[in-house]
Design a protein around this motif. Structure first.
Motif, PDB file in Angstrom:
ATOM      1  N   ARG A   1      14.660 -13.256 -18.448  1.00 14.33           N
ATOM      2  CA  ARG A   1      15.099 -11.939 -17.961  1.00 14.33           C
ATOM      3  C   ARG A   1      14.194 -11.435 -16.851  1.00 14.33           C
ATOM      4  O   ARG A   1      14.662 -10.897 -15.837  1.00 14.33           O
ATOM      5  CB  ARG A   1      15.116 -10.929 -19.123  1.00 14.33           C
ATOM      6  CG  ARG A   1      16.200 -11.178 -20.157  1.00 14.33           C
ATOM      7  CD  ARG A   1      16.399  -9.952 -21.043  1.00 14.33           C
ATOM      8  NE  ARG A   1      15.197  -9.597 -21.765  1.00 14.33           N
ATOM      9  CZ  ARG A   1      14.878 -10.078 -22.960  1.00 14.33           C
ATOM     10  NH1 ARG A   1      15.686 -10.954 -23.565  1.00 14.33           N
ATOM     11  NH2 ARG A   1      13.773  -9.691 -23.578  1.00 14.33           N
ATOM     12  N   LEU A   2      12.882 -11.604 -17.032  1.00 17.91           N
ATOM     13  CA  LEU A   2      11.931 -11.147 -16.014  1.00 17.91           C
ATOM     14  C   LEU A   2      12.091 -11.934 -14.722  1.00 17.91           C
ATOM     15  O   LEU A   2      12.032 -11.368 -13.621  1.00 17.91           O
ATOM     16  CB  LEU A   2      10.504 -11.296 -16.555  1.00 17.91           C
ATOM     17  CG  LEU A   2       9.369 -10.806 -15.641  1.00 17.91           C
ATOM     18  CD1 LEU A   2       9.523  -9.316 -15.376  1.00 17.91           C
ATOM     19  CD2 LEU A   2       8.011 -11.097 -16.287  1.00 17.91           C
ATOM     20  N   MET A   3      12.314 -13.224 -14.852  1.00 19.40           N
ATOM     21  CA  MET A   3      12.494 -14.086 -13.691  1.00 19.40           C
ATOM     22  C   MET A   3      13.737 -13.677 -12.904  1.00 19.40           C
ATOM     23  O   MET A   3      13.706 -13.588 -11.671  1.00 19.40           O
ATOM     24  CB  MET A   3      12.615 -15.542 -14.145  1.00 19.40           C
ATOM     25  CG  MET A   3      12.681 -16.567 -13.040  1.00 19.40           C
ATOM     26  SD  MET A   3      12.591 -18.262 -13.686  1.00 19.40           S
ATOM     27  CE  MET A   3      14.158 -18.381 -14.553  1.00 19.40           C
TER      28      MET A   3
ATOM     29  N   LYS B   1      15.373  -8.443  -7.370  1.00 22.38           N
ATOM     30  CA  LYS B   1      14.654  -7.427  -6.616  1.00 22.38           C
ATOM     31  C   LYS B   1      14.210  -7.976  -5.265  1.00 22.38           C
ATOM     32  O   LYS B   1      14.285  -7.285  -4.244  1.00 22.38           O
ATOM     33  CB  LYS B   1      13.436  -6.963  -7.415  1.00 22.38           C
ATOM     34  CG  LYS B   1      12.671  -5.824  -6.756  1.00 22.38           C
ATOM     35  CD  LYS B   1      11.521  -5.370  -7.653  1.00 22.38           C
ATOM     36  CE  LYS B   1      10.733  -4.237  -6.988  1.00 22.38           C
ATOM     37  NZ  LYS B   1       9.605  -3.792  -7.834  1.00 22.38           N
TER      38      LYS B   1
ATOM     39  N   GLN C   1       2.074 -14.783 -17.282  1.00 21.96           N
ATOM     40  CA  GLN C   1       2.574 -16.000 -17.916  1.00 21.96           C
ATOM     41  C   GLN C   1       1.418 -16.858 -18.442  1.00 21.96           C
ATOM     42  O   GLN C   1       1.490 -17.403 -19.548  1.00 21.96           O
ATOM     43  CB  GLN C   1       3.400 -16.811 -16.915  1.00 21.96           C
ATOM     44  CG  GLN C   1       4.722 -16.169 -16.541  1.00 21.96           C
ATOM     45  CD  GLN C   1       5.707 -16.153 -17.686  1.00 21.96           C
ATOM     46  OE1 GLN C   1       5.638 -16.974 -18.578  1.00 21.96           O
ATOM     47  NE2 GLN C   1       6.620 -15.207 -17.664  1.00 21.96           N
TER      48      GLN C   1
ATOM     49  N   ASN D   1       9.891 -15.183 -26.413  1.00 24.88           N
ATOM     50  CA  ASN D   1       9.119 -15.179 -25.164  1.00 24.88           C
ATOM     51  C   ASN D   1       9.887 -15.888 -24.047  1.00 24.88           C
ATOM     52  O   ASN D   1       9.824 -15.477 -22.876  1.00 24.88           O
ATOM     53  CB  ASN D   1       7.763 -15.862 -25.376  1.00 24.88           C
ATOM     54  CG  ASN D   1       6.774 -14.980 -26.084  1.00 24.88           C
ATOM     55  OD1 ASN D   1       6.953 -13.771 -26.160  1.00 24.88           O
ATOM     56  ND2 ASN D   1       5.722 -15.566 -26.625  1.00 24.88           N
TER      57      ASN D   1
ATOM     58  N   ASN E   1       7.331 -19.874 -14.610  1.00 21.53           N
ATOM     59  CA  ASN E   1       7.849 -19.176 -15.779  1.00 21.53           C
ATOM     60  C   ASN E   1       7.991 -20.094 -17.001  1.00 21.53           C
ATOM     61  O   ASN E   1       8.710 -19.770 -17.941  1.00 21.53           O
ATOM     62  CB  ASN E   1       9.192 -18.526 -15.447  1.00 21.53           C
ATOM     63  CG  ASN E   1       9.029 -17.290 -14.585  1.00 21.53           C
ATOM     64  OD1 ASN E   1       8.799 -16.200 -15.086  1.00 21.53           O
ATOM     65  ND2 ASN E   1       9.123 -17.456 -13.272  1.00 21.53           N
TER      66      ASN E   1
ATOM     67  N   GLN F   1       2.988 -11.634 -12.103  1.00 24.26           N
ATOM     68  CA  GLN F   1       3.866 -12.334 -13.034  1.00 24.26           C
ATOM     69  C   GLN F   1       3.251 -13.664 -13.475  1.00 24.26           C
ATOM     70  O   GLN F   1       3.268 -14.006 -14.662  1.00 24.26           O
ATOM     71  CB  GLN F   1       5.229 -12.578 -12.380  1.00 24.26           C
ATOM     72  CG  GLN F   1       6.222 -13.271 -13.314  1.00 24.26           C
ATOM     73  CD  GLN F   1       7.576 -13.495 -12.641  1.00 24.26           C
ATOM     74  OE1 GLN F   1       7.848 -12.963 -11.579  1.00 24.26           O
ATOM     75  NE2 GLN F   1       8.411 -14.288 -13.260  1.00 24.26           N
TER      76      GLN F   1
ATOM     77  N   LYS G   1      15.220 -10.712 -12.995  1.00 28.52           N
ATOM     78  CA  LYS G   1      15.006  -9.368 -12.457  1.00 28.52           C
ATOM     79  C   LYS G   1      14.161  -9.429 -11.189  1.00 28.52           C
ATOM     80  O   LYS G   1      14.464  -8.758 -10.193  1.00 28.52           O
ATOM     81  CB  LYS G   1      14.318  -8.504 -13.509  1.00 28.52           C
ATOM     82  CG  LYS G   1      14.082  -7.064 -13.079  1.00 28.52           C
ATOM     83  CD  LYS G   1      13.429  -6.263 -14.200  1.00 28.52           C
ATOM     84  CE  LYS G   1      13.172  -4.826 -13.759  1.00 28.52           C
ATOM     85  NZ  LYS G   1      12.525  -4.035 -14.852  1.00 28.52           N
ATOM     86  N   THR G   2      13.109 -10.228 -11.219  1.00 25.29           N
ATOM     87  CA  THR G   2      12.226 -10.349 -10.058  1.00 25.29           C
ATOM     88  C   THR G   2      12.957 -10.969  -8.870  1.00 25.29           C
ATOM     89  O   THR G   2      12.811 -10.531  -7.727  1.00 25.29           O
ATOM     90  CB  THR G   2      11.001 -11.208 -10.409  1.00 25.29           C
ATOM     91  OG1 THR G   2      10.312 -10.621 -11.525  1.00 25.29           O
ATOM     92  CG2 THR G   2      10.044 -11.313  -9.234  1.00 25.29           C
TER      93      THR G   2
ATOM     94  N   PHE H   1      12.567 -13.565 -22.799  1.00 28.93           N
ATOM     95  CA  PHE H   1      11.952 -12.510 -21.987  1.00 28.93           C
ATOM     96  C   PHE H   1      11.565 -13.043 -20.612  1.00 28.93           C
ATOM     97  O   PHE H   1      11.769 -12.375 -19.595  1.00 28.93           O
ATOM     98  CB  PHE H   1      10.713 -11.956 -22.699  1.00 28.93           C
ATOM     99  CG  PHE H   1       9.952 -10.939 -21.891  1.00 28.93           C
ATOM    100  CD1 PHE H   1      10.409  -9.634 -21.786  1.00 28.93           C
ATOM    101  CD2 PHE H   1       8.790 -11.302 -21.220  1.00 28.93           C
ATOM    102  CE1 PHE H   1       9.726  -8.697 -21.031  1.00 28.93           C
ATOM    103  CE2 PHE H   1       8.089 -10.371 -20.458  1.00 28.93           C
ATOM    104  CZ  PHE H   1       8.562  -9.062 -20.370  1.00 28.93           C
ATOM    105  N   ALA H   2      10.999 -14.250 -20.575  1.00 28.49           N
ATOM    106  CA  ALA H   2      10.598 -14.853 -19.303  1.00 28.49           C
ATOM    107  C   ALA H   2      11.802 -15.038 -18.395  1.00 28.49           C
ATOM    108  O   ALA H   2      11.724 -14.811 -17.184  1.00 28.49           O
ATOM    109  CB  ALA H   2       9.902 -16.194 -19.550  1.00 28.49           C
TER     110      ALA H   2
END
Length: 285
Positions: free
Chosen positions: A267-269, A275, A32, A261, A243, A28, A271-272, A264-265
């Motif tokens: 959402r990814l942050m 998890k 970035q 962007n 991020n 990740q 989600k990670t 998106f960053a």
């Protein structure tokens, strides 16, 4: 944009030789950094369209070199385990010292690789950049479109007149093409800005890494802002920085420019983080 492979198996081996607890990879963070390099290249290309190919090539080389750096780092980290993992008895001190020297040299390479982004950035004139957060950004973009359009018309007229007189055209086809590309890019930027402004500022509350945080899409400042009740933990602050979020004392928020962007960053942050907080299920017998 192109990402180069990060050896996850090697990364996991290096992690297990030096850390306790759940594995945390670098993919990740790598993505970035690469995204940022390409963003810088695109910004410079907008100001200097004739250098776009060179800028994107530099960004690609950055992506390749950084992936290679990570993979080499895993090999170095796997040379000798941490004393916390191996234990003090018969610990190979000389081997650890050799590993430390290799790691120091390798981090020097990292600083050189990061310097590529700065070299890309310096090729443009920051003072000429129209920032989305500027109060008159839309006005400046319209003026820029008008200037570029008039320039395109003037160059075409000059070329047509030269051909009529049997002379060599003063403006090459690539010059006209580059200017036309700048017009399209500026129009797209204006359309995106106006669409975001029209949506207006929005706010929602979420849970992030065990803490409540307000997520604000501030269309007035064109910033994606995260507001915590208090000072977030070291782990959260490190994640935010990785991020692209930076602390703004003036706004009292962690923020970055409001772009696709940035969304998106985020959402990814999230989600990670979700998890990582989910316990692993035991295997079936």
């Amino acid at each position: 944009m192109r990402y180069y492979p990060i050896d996850e198996e090697a990364a996991r081996t290096a992690w297990n030789m030096n850390h306790m607890g759940m594995f945390s990879g670098d993919e990740q963070e790598y993505m970035q950094e690469v995204d940022q390099a390409y963003e810088i290249a695109e910004e410079v290309a907008e100001r200097c369209p004739d250098q776009k190919g060179a800028m994107l090539e530099m960004a690609d080389k950055f992506a390749k070199r950084l992936a290679g750096w990570y993979n080499k780092k895993y090999r170095i980290d796997s040379m000798c385990p941490s004393v916390l993992i191996a234990g003090p008895a018969n610990f190979p001190v000389s081997k650890k010292e050799k590993q430390s020297r290799a790691a120091d040299r390798h981090w020097e390479d990292y600083r050189k690789i990061m310097g590529v982004k700065e070299r890309i950035r310096k090729l443009g004139e920051p003072s000429k950049v129209i920032k989305a957060a500027d109060d008159d950004a839309a006005k400046k973009l319209r003026e820029k479109i008008a200037q570029l359009t008039e320039k395109q018309k003037s160059m075409k007229t000059a070329n047509a007149q030269a051909r009529k007189e049997g002379k060599h055209a003063p403006y090459a086809a690539c010059t006209l093409s580059n200017n036309s590309q700048r017009i399209r890019a500026t129009k797209a930027k204006l359309a995106s800005l106006e669409a975001t402004k029209e949506m207006g500022t929005s706010e929602r509350c979420i849970e992030f890494m065990g803490e409540q945080v307000a997520v604000i899409e501030n269309t007035e400042l064109m910033r994606l802002q995260l507001l915590f009740d208090g000072k977030p933990s070291d782990n959260i602050r490190e994640t935010l920085k990785k991020n692209g979020f930076r602390w703004s004392p003036k706004q009292g928020a962690w923020q970055r420019q409001l772009t696709a962007n940035a969304r998106f960053a985020l959402r990814l942050m999230l989600k990670t983080a979700a998890k990582a907080s989910t316990p692993e299920q035991p295997p079936f017998n």
